[in-house]
Write an enzyme that holds these catalytic residues in place. Sequence first.
Site, PDB file in Angstrom:
ATOM      1  N   ARG A  46      12.149  20.088 -14.977  1.00  0.00           N
ATOM      2  CA  ARG A  46      12.176  18.695 -14.528  1.00  0.00           C
ATOM      3  C   ARG A  46      12.236  18.637 -13.006  1.00  0.00           C
ATOM      4  O   ARG A  46      11.650  17.759 -12.374  1.00  0.00           O
ATOM      5  CB  ARG A  46      13.357  17.933 -15.148  1.00  0.00           C
ATOM      6  CG  ARG A  46      13.486  16.512 -14.628  1.00  0.00           C
ATOM      7  CD  ARG A  46      14.297  15.595 -15.546  1.00  0.00           C
ATOM      8  NE  ARG A  46      15.465  16.241 -16.119  1.00  0.00           N
ATOM      9  CZ  ARG A  46      16.653  16.380 -15.510  1.00  0.00           C
ATOM     10  NH1 ARG A  46      16.822  15.931 -14.274  1.00  0.00           N
ATOM     11  NH2 ARG A  46      17.662  16.957 -16.141  1.00  0.00           N
ATOM     12  N   TYR A  98      -3.966  -4.596 -10.067  1.00  0.00           N
ATOM     13  CA  TYR A  98      -4.178  -4.055 -11.403  1.00  0.00           C
ATOM     14  C   TYR A  98      -3.162  -4.687 -12.353  1.00  0.00           C
ATOM     15  O   TYR A  98      -1.990  -4.848 -12.009  1.00  0.00           O
ATOM     16  CB  TYR A  98      -4.029  -2.529 -11.359  1.00  0.00           C
ATOM     17  CG  TYR A  98      -3.797  -1.886 -12.697  1.00  0.00           C
ATOM     18  CD1 TYR A  98      -4.700  -2.068 -13.747  1.00  0.00           C
ATOM     19  CD2 TYR A  98      -2.675  -1.103 -12.923  1.00  0.00           C
ATOM     20  CE1 TYR A  98      -4.478  -1.484 -14.986  1.00  0.00           C
ATOM     21  CE2 TYR A  98      -2.445  -0.498 -14.150  1.00  0.00           C
ATOM     22  CZ  TYR A  98      -3.352  -0.698 -15.182  1.00  0.00           C
ATOM     23  OH  TYR A  98      -3.124  -0.128 -16.407  1.00  0.00           O
ATOM     24  N   ASP A 172      -2.302   1.899  -3.027  1.00  0.00           N
ATOM     25  CA  ASP A 172      -2.897   2.414  -4.256  1.00  0.00           C
ATOM     26  C   ASP A 172      -4.327   2.829  -3.916  1.00  0.00           C
ATOM     27  O   ASP A 172      -5.199   1.989  -3.715  1.00  0.00           O
ATOM     28  CB  ASP A 172      -2.870   1.334  -5.340  1.00  0.00           C
ATOM     29  CG  ASP A 172      -3.423   1.826  -6.680  1.00  0.00           C
ATOM     30  OD1 ASP A 172      -4.176   2.817  -6.686  1.00  0.00           O
ATOM     31  OD2 ASP A 172      -3.128   1.187  -7.709  1.00  0.00           O
ATOM     32  N   LYS A 197      -7.533   8.891 -13.312  1.00  0.00           N
ATOM     33  CA  LYS A 197      -8.890   8.435 -13.025  1.00  0.00           C
ATOM     34  C   LYS A 197      -9.684   9.532 -12.307  1.00  0.00           C
ATOM     35  O   LYS A 197      -9.949  10.565 -12.873  1.00  0.00           O
ATOM     36  CB  LYS A 197      -8.830   7.133 -12.212  1.00  0.00           C
ATOM     37  CG  LYS A 197      -7.836   6.082 -12.757  1.00  0.00           C
ATOM     38  CD  LYS A 197      -8.058   5.725 -14.203  1.00  0.00           C
ATOM     39  CE  LYS A 197      -7.294   4.477 -14.643  1.00  0.00           C
ATOM     40  NZ  LYS A 197      -5.839   4.598 -14.654  1.00  0.00           N
TER      41      LYS A 197
END
Length: 382
Positions: A46, A98, A172, A197
């Site tokens: 982690r 978005y 972004d 993406k």
Amino acid sequence: MKFNTKTIHGGQKPEAATGAVVPPIFQTSTYAQSSLGSDQEYHYSRGANPTRTALENSLASIENGTHGFAFSSGLAAIDCVLRTLNPGDEIIAGIDLYGGTYRMFTRLFEKYGLEFTYVDMDSVENVAKAITEKTKLVWLETPTNPLMKIADIQAISKAVKEENSAILIAVDNTFATPYLQQPLNLGADIVMHSATKYIGGHSDLIMGALIVKDAALAEELHFIQFAAGAIAGPMDSFLALRGIKTLHIRMQRHCENGMAVARFLKEHSTVDVVYYPGLEGHSNHAIAKKQMKAFGGVVSFSLKDKSKEATFKFLENINFFTLAESLGGVESMVNHSATMSHASMPENERLKIGITDSLVRLSVGIEDIEDLLADLKQALSA
């Protein structure tokens, strides 16, 4: 190193134990410690994992940052940024975010006392006027999803920092990718990607990323990443690293095909408006040309027939553009924003910013352009 070389070598080195050129998938949760209180680099995955570390170093390199962080999704990366804030802090964001970002802002973080102000980021003045004593973060998305609006990163960053240098600028950069624009070079503090993406590029992973230059900010983000636990796994990190190595050549074809599709749609008799910053008629074309190397592979458009039936008929007849929620893969995809990516946004809010039933978003892939144009032609005729 130039960008194309960075995608292969940036932040990378052969694996220490074996000399493997490709970083192995370290599919482990924990690591044997030589002694109590050991200062070794890896203790628990982690906190850090060698495959993820290799990816994070690559991300930092291609964005010209110093620290990269890989998360379990793009929204997990945004969540990490917002966790740096406190109740009562204000975030200025664009009006056409978005849908998932808007949902997170309004339905998750508003109830914890964060305040959000939405402005049209076409104008630097709109952002500057919105700044108050409570403003701690300006969230830019450029190009925007799905209306392909462009915010002037450099001008907005300069105006905000002149008002208050402590305000963070986050961008972004999902649609543009670091191949087309590098926000840290333009004055931003944080770059965010939905690496699902174009970074991954093959529609086979879900991942988010943050990249920064400031060491203190990096330390804070790493603590939140570790404490909240929304990390990218080693297999997805391996796939993203592989995707980055072809990012530059994929983006070249995405951009070429995107421009060809935009020009085709602009001349088609059934099409009303085309949203693509590479077209000279786009309202933000000059800004896009200034801050982007090319204009990307996402093209949105609306039909002259505004009925939902006409739009659905088009979507039912398209063949090479897969009807799907995502974008940025090598295959072309089509999205109906009103019922898919922005379905969580109230209808009146969607219509206010221009997301109508006749709006279609295309993620133009890297297939032969003649096949894509022929497919669009027959679907529009239908």
